[in-house]
Design a protein around this motif. Structure first.
Motif, short mmCIF file in Angstrom:
data_model
loop_
_atom_site.label_atom_id
_atom_site.label_comp_id
_atom_site.label_asym_id
_atom_site.label_seq_id
_atom_site.Cartn_x
_atom_site.Cartn_y
_atom_site.Cartn_z
N LEU A 191 -0.21 8.47 -0.44
CA LEU A 191 0.24 9.73 -1.06
C LEU A 191 -0.34 10.89 -0.46
N ARG B 118 0.90 -1.14 -0.07
CA ARG B 118 -0.16 0.11 0.07
C ARG B 118 0.62 1.09 0.06
N VAL B 119 0.46 2.15 -0.89
CA VAL B 119 1.08 3.46 -1.01
C VAL B 119 0.20 4.67 -0.55
N GLN C 146 -5.27 1.03 -8.00
CA GLN C 146 -4.27 0.07 -7.74
C GLN C 146 -3.68 -0.40 -8.95
N ILE D 188 4.47 10.39 -7.08
CA ILE D 188 4.51 9.12 -7.68
C ILE D 188 6.16 8.55 -7.66
N ILE E 290 4.79 4.04 2.69
CA ILE E 290 4.50 2.53 2.13
C ILE E 290 4.33 1.57 3.06
N VAL F 267 -2.78 2.50 -4.09
CA VAL F 267 -2.36 3.81 -4.00
C VAL F 267 -3.48 4.61 -3.75
N SER F 268 -3.23 5.45 -2.77
CA SER F 268 -4.35 6.13 -2.32
C SER F 268 -3.76 7.41 -1.59
N HIS G 10 7.06 7.79 -3.18
CA HIS G 10 6.66 6.41 -2.33
C HIS G 10 6.33 5.29 -3.35
N PHE G 11 5.55 5.64 -4.59
CA PHE G 11 5.07 4.52 -5.50
C PHE G 11 6.38 3.86 -6.10
#
Lengths: 424, 1038
Positions: free
Chosen positions: A189, A186-187, A292, A248, A311, A303-304, A251-252
């Motif tokens: 942001l 899970r990320v 996702q 992005i 993370i 991602v949310s 963390h992503f």
């Protein structure tokens, strides 16, 4: 694997007797964009003995001149004579790229200006440290990757969390199996974005010394507002993609890198949902979002903007939450478990040090452009889904083509305003 | 000595403490009137017709009494319910907040009672409780909106009837949540059209009585949407991820219940779908609408829940029907103005089907044709046409190409339409377009691969205008056919554009090589021509790369030419070379500048197969940088056969040896070899190998490390201890603990302690660690025991706490202080609970001071505590804070908390003047508990008051309690002296004497009252009364 223990010893070859490189052996750096982020880089780099800042380009002459003075003053204090002149300043980065004495460039400009200087720098044979997010569109990113690969220059993208010790620790745990089988990624942001502005906005005059036409560059014509330009451009789709594209590349990008999917693209964006501003006179990027990214190998990254920033990776052997300066494990044993040196490990060093080491060693930096392109592509795809009202968007990561989404196809690229051309 | 139980301590100091800081108000509040525009919105939103015709005229009691938080939406709710009743004829409304409504006579007038955001209702008078229960048993209905689940704290039966208890709202009123329609076909849910939805409101977490086995759930949070995830907030107590919003049930004893937690925000009462839902739910509870209320879990088949789709907020009401209205608003748009209409229309373009998009296109084109639109409006229309445009949009867009400003957006839109008609329009528009736009049209046609434009572009490439010529050059490359490249090759471009031409040729040739295998020979010819040394080096490198990727004949010679010319970027291509080409390159490597050779070696490391021979040869290089690079590469990519060479290099001096040692740490597949060598090794090699196996975490080397730790050589012992600490697993714990007894130097002690800490933290089973440590404590000399105590305290388990308590009981004063110091440094909830109890039960002032300080430090440090929880911790500490330094510290910390708890308590901490007499009412005191929820009805909760005697003297203390028919036991503590008391069953007139208290003048005194026994509470205790006795004895120190 970019990790290398050899990197520890290499810089010696460029060191003179007294430990600092002779001026002729320093890396001559040109800085394109010296505002918010670029200014921070310049302030950090004047103390770096392997680098000589020799040129500055900024569309705002006031900023450029101020940073030139800062650089010259910093260098002067280290000269026997106490003076130093020799930092070139211009409003047009093309003048800077034309200088043969420049070995490398730093690019820290608004996102809609990322592609052209990077491609032109690569074609001029300059090594590149460029800020994230890599691109404004996926086709731009493809052209940027090609330019770097073709010209053989070293290119580091500024996703500096990859050089952060807390993120490297998690990378090492995941990649060496110490977290067990990965169950969920899970990320979180940030959401929101944009200072408070209200309609109607009064007309504003372009400040003296600010080349606004150059600032707009390839972006469509729009009248000048201060609230459009410094920093806040990131909440407008003409120049950026909101918090999503802004983060992005952190963390992503790290989550994809930790779970081994950073060099490939997803096969689908799923569960896409976003909330756009409803009554803002300038800003139009998503304020809340979630989706996702599903990869062909089964990895799914959620991602949310509603999740806690950072993370979270859940594995069969435990969980970890990582953010800047935050490293929380579900069990104390994960905190102490040693990582085998023959596994995937890193020598901890700063993002810039890694770049400079690679310029010297010819190795690939820790955030290669190919992977930065893959990370930001996910944000672009999610934004395409949001903007076309799709909860799902299928993607062919090999051909880099949308699947069965003719409407999203139409928002896939952006035409440049004349006379700018993306040199594909 | 007793300790707090683990779970108790956790909940005490963890996140869950009490509903603090709420606005409290007594009933009878006057709400401001609902604004007229809101009333109008409700009237518009309410349905015209009820889903069921009332069997008889229905009368609804809307009850809105608040004994807790007051919701500002209450008046909106009252008005909306009135409007619903009036507009549909389903019921009439009487709104009240008077408890007097709950008599059998009054209730008989009504068909149902709706609790509208009531809070904290106690129904203290048993007669009111009975009246409501009888009302239900007679077959009537009760309903709840929003805070109706936040009532009846001392009446579990009523909470059970309502169907659950509010447990915080992890979703705030400003959040927009996805709602799942659990039972889409249920008549109460028809308003939602079988679809989940998004809504902006506060959403409750419901617990206690709630269960899908007992009620029919209508709506709940759609937890498939990540936006709804609040797991990071620490507020979630439910473990099943089920967060119900609305439900119905039939009561076994008669009566019906409908509840919906939506209704925090005023706008909820203006939302048509929600009003329809309320109305249907109310009609069910009133008995007019027949609905199957079988509990959800008992349904077979289970209804298929409708999850929320695309995010859209019900309140926004943006529907395709509203398009014309929004467009009318948009028609006057200019830069800097509100973009509300743009947002709405963009929302429509996203959330409509192809028919809707066609409708939008038609409307946009009609608007575009109208005079007087601003540039900004036209710009926006072009952007929308990108998404919704069809062939119909092409001509209107093409007409904009003569305007140099808006033309930019027209080119963009025509490009993105990707329709043959649009390509044709661009091609035809090129000659008549505004000159400024021409480069952009050329570029677009190029990227669209318009081969028909090749002849035109070939001419343009040599044009006067640099911008047009550059665009044409790039476009010919982008079209990327042999024809376009041939034309480009022939074009006589300006000198300034020669390089651009080269890159465009390269781009085109790369496309051909990638996409059209049959034309590879053509591409290779282009690449060959670009390798000319007159071209810029990066272009030459790119051309050679093209040749290498195409596996062209001339590739390797061209590459070697680049190397001979010392083109630095050529290093990047080394990984693309074949083994044969690499062997040709190897000879040249030795002649290179060392800095360049380093780059080549690092790239060769990536060649497949790994060209090991190159590196084996370079290991002996003269230049240390080259040598070190080769060592590093071998360390990462080599194999067991490289071990002897690296081991021998590691015996040398300086950076080369360091590099070789580092390479041994990374070299794959050598663990077994290393163990064999380690068994036989001695001297420096044994030290190196111990470090290497430790670094590689080769757990199988643990016995070898342990053996080394017992060696006679001091260096070997130290290396052995360090390695053993890194390699130990939980099964080796006892062996590691044993190292402590054998240490021979401070360095060894430090290493052994580190090994113990690592091994203990790595062990998963806390009880196993406790057993091992307790056993080790029996054999370990006192001077090295500290780390074992730390290990024990860090377990944070009841078992470890019990072991520490046993130790405390058996140790002398100094030994006890050691343990207290260790607990203070540990900072976990178990240690904190122990410190708290030690501060109370301390044997010496020093013990007390250390334990209290440790406990307070924990409260200040622990990052998971919120300020309310911290405040509770400080309030619990205060009565035991003896020295002024301690009380000052607690007050100081409380001042910084700034939450409801602390602000309230700080006021009460101001000592009250004690003159002739003073009554200390329980309700005026400060409640506290060592953990968990604390209030006067909870066992374990104590209370204290601060008083300041105005005169020295002896004071008589008496206790009073309310009548509940039985005596209760308490204890009163003043200045560390405790007096047990039992207060008789009814002491209104005859108080129980507690004792006599000598007090000094002007000193602050804390008087503490605690219930005695595990089940006793302060619930019935009324007050303590202090009365100065007439004959004052000489003052004495308390």
């Amino acid at each position: 694997m970019a990790a290398s223990s050899a990197g520890l010893f290499l810089p010696n070859i460029l060191r003179a007797q007294n430990g600092t490189p002779a001026p002729s052996k320093r890396i001559n750096l040109g800085c394109i964009g010296v505002g918010n982020m670029g200014g921070t880089h310049v302030r950090n780099l004047v103390g770096e003995s392997r680098v000589q800042i020799v040129g500055i380009a900024d569309v705002d002459l006031n900023t450029g001149t101020k940073m030139k003075a800062f650089v010259e003053e910093a260098y002067a204090s280290r000269m026997p004579a106490g003076t130093y002149k020799g930092c070139f300043v211009t409003q047009d980065f093309r003048e800077l790229l034309a200088r043969p004495d420049i070995d490398a460039v730093m690019i820290a400009v608004p996102d809609h200006w990322h592609a052209l200087p990077l491609i032109m720098a690569a074609q001029a044979g300059k090594h590149i440290y460029a800020e994230k997010p890599l691109s404004l569109t996926i086709p731009e990113g493809q052209a940027m990757v090609r330019a770097v690969e073709q010209s053989g220059v070293i290119c580091q993208i500024g996703s500096q969390q990859r050089s952060g010790q807390e993120f490297q620790r998690v990378y090492e745990l995941v990649q060496n199996g110490l977290l067990g089988e990965i169950k969920r990624v899970r990320v979180g942001l940030p959401g929101g974005g944009g200072g408070s502005i209200q309609a109607p906005m009064a007309e504003e005059k372009v400040p003296d010394g600010f080349n606004y036409d150059m600032w707009l560059g390839p972006a469509p014509y729009a009248p000048y507002y201060h609230a459009r330009c410094p920093y806040e451009w990131r909440w407008i789709f003409d120049y950026s993609g909101g918090q999503l594209t802004d983060w992005i590349g952190h963390h992503f990008d790290c989550a994809a890198w930790m779970t081994g999917v950073s060099a490939m693209g997803p096969v689908a964006i799923e569960g896409a949902a976003a909330v756009f501003p409803t009554d803002n006179p300038l800003y139009n990027t998503a304020q809340q979002f979630a989706f996702q990214a599903r990869y062909a190998n089964g990895v799914k990254i959620e991602v949310s903007s509603a999740l806690r920033n950072g993370i979270v990776i859940d594995g069969s052997e435990g969980s970890v939450h990582v953010d800047r300066g935050v490293l929380e494990f579900s069990s104390p044993s994960l905190q102490v478990v040693p990582v085998p040196s023959q596994g995937k490990t890193f020598v901890r060093r700063s993002h810039w040090t890694n770049f400079l080491d690679c310029v010297v060693s010819g190795e690939t930096p820790i955030c290669p452009i190919q992977e930065a392109h893959r990370s930001v592509s996910v944000a672009h795809l999610a934004n395409l889904a949001f903007r076309t009202g799709r909860s799902r968007l299928d993607w062919d990561p090999v051909a880099q083509r949308l699947i069965n989404a003719p409407d999203a196809e139409r928002l896939f690229s952006r035409d440049y305003r004349s006379p700018w051309q993306l040199p594909v | 000595m007793k300790i707090l139980s683990h779970t108790f301590a956790l909940s005490a100091l963890g996140a869950v403490l009490l509903p603090a800081g709420l606005v409290r108000a007594e009933p009878g509040i006057q709400f401001p009137p609902v604004p007229a525009d809101a009333l109008q919105k409700m009237k518009d939103a309410a349905p015209d017709k009820a889903p069921a015709r009332p069997i008889k005229p229905r009368k609804l009691l809307v009850f809105y009494r608040t004994q807790g938080y007051v919701h500002q939406s209450i008046p909106y709710g009252i008005e909306a319910l009135k409007i619903l009743g009036q507009k549909t004829g389903a019921f009439t409304v009487v709104a009240s907040d008077d408890m007097a409504m709950f008599t059998p006579q009054k209730l008989a007038e009504f068909d149902g009672v709706l609790f509208l955001s009531t809070t904290g209702l106690t129904f203290e008078d048993p007669a009111t409780r009975k009246a409501l229960l009888d009302f239900l048993a007679s077959g009537k209905g009760i309903m709840g909106i929003h805070a109706a689940t936040d009532n009846f704290p001392s009446w579990p039966e009523a909470r059970e009837i309502m169907g659950g208890k509010f447990h915080g709202h992890p979703w705030g009123g400003g959040d927009t949540e996805a709602v799942k329609v659990d039972d889409p076909k249920n008549p109460i849910n028809l308003a939602f059209g079988g679809k989940g939805f998004w809504i902006k409101d506060e959403i409750y977490q419901i617990d206690e009585a709630y269960s899908r086995d007992k009620q029919r759930v209508l709506l709940s949070l759609d937890m498939s949407k990540p936006q709804n995830d609040r797991s990071a907030t620490g507020q979630i107590v439910r473990t099943d991820n089920d967060f119900p919003i609305a439900w119905i049930k039939k009561l076994p004893g008669g009566g019906r219940v409908y509840y919906c937690s939506l209704g925090h925000n005023n706008e909820i009462f203006e939302t048509p779908e929600i009003l329809r839902h309320y109305l249907a739910g109310i009609q069910f509870a009133l008995g007019d609408l027949k609905v199957d209320a079988t509990p959800s879990a008992k349904l077979s088949p289970q209804p298929v829940a409708a999850t929320a789709g695309e995010i859209s907020v019900l309140q926004e009401k943006i529907r395709i029907e509203s398009l014309d209205g929004w467009l009318a608003k948009f028609a006057t748009y200019d830069f800097g103005q509100s973009r509300e209409a743009i947002s709405a229309i963009s929302f429509l373009t996203r959330n409509t089907d192809s028919e809707g998009r066609a409708k939008i296109e038609t409307a946009l084109l009609a608007l575009l044709a109208k005079p007087g639109l601003s540039y900004a409006a036209k710009d926006q229309i072009c952007r929308w046409l990108v998404l919704v445009g069809t062939d119909k949009s092409v001509a209107p867009l093409a007409a904009l190409l003569t305007d140099e400003k808006i033309g930019t957006m027209a080119v963009y839109a025509l490009f993105e339409l990707r329709l043959p008609s649009a390509v044709k329009a661009l091609r035809q528009g090129l000659s008549s377009a505004a000159p400024f736009l021409k480069p952009s049209i050329v570029g677009s046609l190029g990227r669209l691969g318009d081969t028909a434009s090749v002849p035109v572009f070939a001419n343009l490439a040599a044009a006067q205008s640099v911008d047009e010529a550059r665009a044409a050059i790039i476009a010919l490359g982008a079209i990327g056919t042999p024809d376009s490249l041939t034309a480009l090759g022939k074009a006589k471009v300006a000198p300034a554009l020669q390089t651009a031409k080269g890159w465009a040729l390269l781009d085109g040739a790369s496309r051909i090589a990638r996409d059209t295998p049959k034309d590879t020979d053509f591409a290779v010819k282009v690449f060959q021509s670009l390798t000319a040394p007159t071209n810029p080096p990066p272009l030459q490198v790119a051309a050679v790369r093209g040749l290498l990727l195409a596996k062209a004949d001339g590739a390797v010679p061209a590459y070697l030419n680049l190397v001979s010319a010392s083109t630095p970027q050529a290093a990047s291509l080394a990984s693309l070379l074949s083994p044969k080409a690499i062997s040709q390159l190897t000879g040249k490597l030795e002649k290179m500048e060392p800095a360049t050779a380093v780059k080549f070696l690092n790239r060769l490391a990536l060649a497949a197969p790994f060209p090991k021979a190159v590196f084996a040869r370079v290991l002996a290089a003269q230049d240390p940088a080259v040598q070190i690079t080769a060592i590093g590469v071998l360390g990462r990519h080599g194999d067991a056969s490289d071990l002897p060479a690296l081991l021998s290099l590691s015996g040398k001096d300086g950076d080369v040896a360091k590099a070789a040692a580092a390479a041994l740490e990374t070299l794959p597949g050598i663990d077994a070899d290393l163990r064999t060598r380690l068994k036989a090794a001695s001297g420096p090699e044994r030290l190196l190998l111990l470090e290497t196996v430790a670094s590689r975490v080769d757990r199988d080397s643990f016995p070898l490390a342990l053996a080394a730790a017992g060696d006679t050589d001091t260096a070997v012992r130290l290396a052995g201890i360090k390695a053993a600490g890194r390699l130990a697993t939980s099964k080796d714990l006892t062996a590691i603990l044993g190292l402590l007894s054998a240490v021979k130097s401070p360095q060894e002690k430090t290493a052994a302690e580190k090994a113990v800490v690592t091994a203990v933290r790595a062990a998963r089973d806390a009880d196993q660690v406790t057993d091992a440590v307790v056993a080790a404590l029996k054999t370990t000399p006192p001077e090295v025991q500290r780390v074992l105590l730390v290990a024990l305290a860090s377990q944070d388990t009841p078992k470890a706490a019990a072991a520490l308590n046993d130790l405390l009981a058996s140790r002398d004063a100094e030994g006890r202080l050691d343990i207290i110091r260790v607990l203070s440094g540990t900072r976990n909830p178990t240690a904190a609970a122990m410190l708290y109890q030690l501060a109370i039960d301390s044997r010496t002032p020093t013990e007390h001071a250390l334990a209290m300080r440790g406990y307070l430090d924990y409260l200040g440090y622990f990052p998971d505590l919120n300020n309310c929880a911290r405040s509770a911790g400080y309030l619990a500490a205060f009565p035991w804070a003896l020295a002024p330094k301690e009380t000052d510290l607690v007050v100081n910390r409380l001042t910084k908390m700034d939450c409801g708890e602390s602000r309230d308590a700080l006021k009460k901490l101001e000592p009250r003047a004690l003159d002739a007499d003073l009554e200390l009412r329980v309700d005026d005191g400060i409640f506290f508990a060592a953990g968990g929820e604390y209030n006067k009805r909870t066992p374990g909760t104590g209370v204290y008051w601060r008083v300041k005697p105005q005169k020295a003297g002896t004071y008589k203390v008496e206790g009073f309690q309310n009548n509940d028919g039985s005596p209760h036991s308490y204890r009163v503590t003043v200045a560390g002296k405790t007096t047990p008391i039992t207060v008789a069953k009814d002491t209104h007139d005859a108080p129980t004497a507690v004792g006599e208290l000598p007090l000094e003048e002007g000193s602050d005194v804390t008087i503490l009252l605690q219930p005695e026994g595990p089940t006793e509470t302060l619930d019935r205790f009324q007050k303590l009364k202090l009365t100065r006795t007439p004959t004052a004895p000489a003052p004495q120190k308390p």
